[in-house]
Design an enzyme around this catalytic site. Structure first.
Site, PDB file in Angstrom:
ATOM      1  N   GLY A  49       1.305  -1.185   0.281  1.00  0.00           N
ATOM      2  CA  GLY A  49      -0.245   0.158   0.211  1.00  0.00           C
ATOM      3  C   GLY A  49       0.829   1.526   0.160  1.00  0.00           C
ATOM      4  O   GLY A  49       1.997   1.128   0.851  1.00  0.00           O
ATOM      5  N   ASP A 225      -1.318   5.238  -6.316  1.00  0.00           N
ATOM      6  CA  ASP A 225       0.178   4.559  -6.271  1.00  0.00           C
ATOM      7  C   ASP A 225       0.952   6.271  -6.405  1.00  0.00           C
ATOM      8  O   ASP A 225       1.942   5.925  -6.013  1.00  0.00           O
ATOM      9  CB  ASP A 225       1.011   3.832  -6.545  1.00  0.00           C
ATOM     10  CG  ASP A 225       0.075   2.858  -6.147  1.00  0.00           C
ATOM     11  OD1 ASP A 225      -1.043   2.065  -5.972  1.00  0.00           O
ATOM     12  OD2 ASP A 225       1.087   2.102  -4.886  1.00  0.00           O
TER      13      ASP A 225
HETATM   14  O1  MRU Z   1       1.001  -4.083  -4.783  1.00  0.00           O
HETATM   15  P1  MRU Z   1       0.282  -2.881  -3.655  1.00  0.00           P
HETATM   16  O2  MRU Z   1      -0.554  -4.071  -3.040  1.00  0.00           O
HETATM   17  O3  MRU Z   1       1.438  -2.346  -2.829  1.00  0.00           O
HETATM   18  O4  MRU Z   1      -0.695  -1.735  -4.174  1.00  0.00           O
HETATM   19  C1  MRU Z   1      -1.305  -1.478  -3.815  1.00  0.00           C
HETATM   20  C2  MRU Z   1      -2.180  -0.212  -3.942  1.00  0.00           C
HETATM   21  O5  MRU Z   1      -2.044  -0.427  -5.342  1.00  0.00           O
HETATM   22  C3  MRU Z   1      -2.986   0.987  -3.308  1.00  0.00           C
HETATM   23  O6  MRU Z   1      -4.387   0.687  -4.466  1.00  0.00           O
HETATM   24  C4  MRU Z   1      -2.944   1.729  -3.788  1.00  0.00           C
HETATM   25  O7  MRU Z   1      -1.189   2.064  -2.587  1.00  0.00           O
HETATM   26  C5  MRU Z   1      -3.164   3.008  -2.795  1.00  0.00           C
HETATM   27  S1  MRU Z   1      -3.744   2.899  -1.406  1.00  0.00           S
HETATM   28  C6  MRU Z   1      -3.925   3.524  -0.407  1.00  0.00           C
END
Ligand code: MRU
Length: 316
Positions: A49, A225
């Site tokens: 996240g 992100d």
């Molecule tokens: O690969 P991850 O699980 O870290 O991806 C997370 C996401 O794509 C979330 O939607 C993103 O970090 C935004 S929410 C805090």
């Protein structure tokens, strides 16, 4: 200061993270005593996240400072942490803040990491409240990946907004994309929603079009992100497809993110570095072991398909 969130905590002076790869089956906390361990945990998505990886990396560097690691070595470790994953800009922003205070001594380094944690809690609260205003009584809300307490230090981004709307008394129903290949929706968002008592239904990613045509979805709400200067949004792979579907079905598409996810140095989505992960995540032990795989972890929803971006202090 107390560090105690759904995904990261400090117990008896020891930094611990919840190993998200084991959820929902097992809630196992893992001690983090050095930055190399945190990098490994971030890369295998035990800690994940966008906001959370920034917070976690900062706190891991503070652990190194508390262990009396010298300034040069700290700088090296900070750069290693900064490079642990390439897409979420929150990680780079957090580590740049840490690098700026490396010359100020142990107490300042620890205080900066704690400030990054504390600020994320407040950013989450503010953006969740602001975005909740766009969710209406009776809405069917489709969300993707996990954007809740497991992805941040606070209540989350998009899932925080869903939580705030529910807690303000709005009766909503959440549709959870399972989020192939690593199932952050099925494993993590469904787990969080069950804990919160918010009604929800899990769907496979390839069912979203059909669900939208059925009229059951009035809102799509996701996190981010990295948000480029022109408003293009990188988020978990599948987000672009949802933005196209929402546009076709005339469903509002809302992105909820803290300002730590903005990247003013990135002119547009095509300049956002997209992490490519191991093909085994897609094969999942089911496809022929030799099959060629393309596995980008993120994609980019273009600004023209996004209805609004809700930050902690304004709506774009
Ligand atoms: O690969 P991850 O699980 O870290 O991806 C997370 C996401 O794509 C979330 O939607 C993103 O970090 C935004 S929410 C805090």
């Amino acid at each position: 200061m107390t560090i105690d969130s759904l995904a990261i905590r400090r117990r008896d002076g020891v930094l611990e993270v919840l190993d998200q790869t084991l959820l929902p089956g097992e809630e196992r906390w893992v001690a983090v005593r050095d930055s190399a361990t945190m990098i490994m945990l971030i890369q295998r998505l035990s800690v994940r996240g966008a906001p959370l990886i920034g917070v976690a990396a900062a706190l891991a560097l503070a652990v190194e400072a508390e262990n009396n690691v010298g300034k040069g070595a700290l700088r090296h470790k900070a750069h290693e942490l900064r490079n642990a994953r390439p897409t979420a800009v929150n990680l780079m922003h957090a580590m740049d803040r840490m690098i700026r205070v490396l010359g100020q001594g142990k107490a300042a380094i620890v205080a900066e990491a704690e400030a990054i944690y504390d600020e994320d809690v407040n950013l989450c609260r503010d953006m969740a409240e602001r975005a909740a205003a766009f969710l209406n009584e009776g809405d069917g809300v489709l969300t993707h990946c996990n954007t809740g307490g497991l992805a941040t230090a606070g209540v989350g981004t998009a899932l925080g907004a869903i939580r705030a709307a529910w807690e303000s008394g709005k009766k909503i129903h959440v549709y959870v994309d399972e989020t192939r290949p690593l199932l952050q929706g099925a494993r993590l968002t469904a787990w969080e929603l069950a804990k919160l008592g918010i009604p929800h239904t899990l769907i496979c990613d390839n069912m979203a079009a059909n669900l939208m045509r059925s009229g059951k979805v009035n809102q799509v709400i996701v996190g981010a992100d990295r948000i480029a200067l022109n408003g293009d949004v990188a988020n978990k792979v599948g987000t672009y497809g949802l933005s196209v579907l929402a546009h076709h079905h005339k469903v509002p598409f809302t992105v909820v993110a803290p300002s730590t996810t903005l990247d003013p140095d990135c002119p547009s989505g095509s300049e956002i570095p997209i992490e490519e992960r191991n093909g085994e995540e897609v094969r999942a032990g089911k496809a022929p072991a030799s099959v060629n795989v393309w596995n980008p972890a993120f994609d980019v929803a273009p600004r023209e398909l996004i209805t609004r971006i809700v930050l902690e202090d304004r709506v774009l």
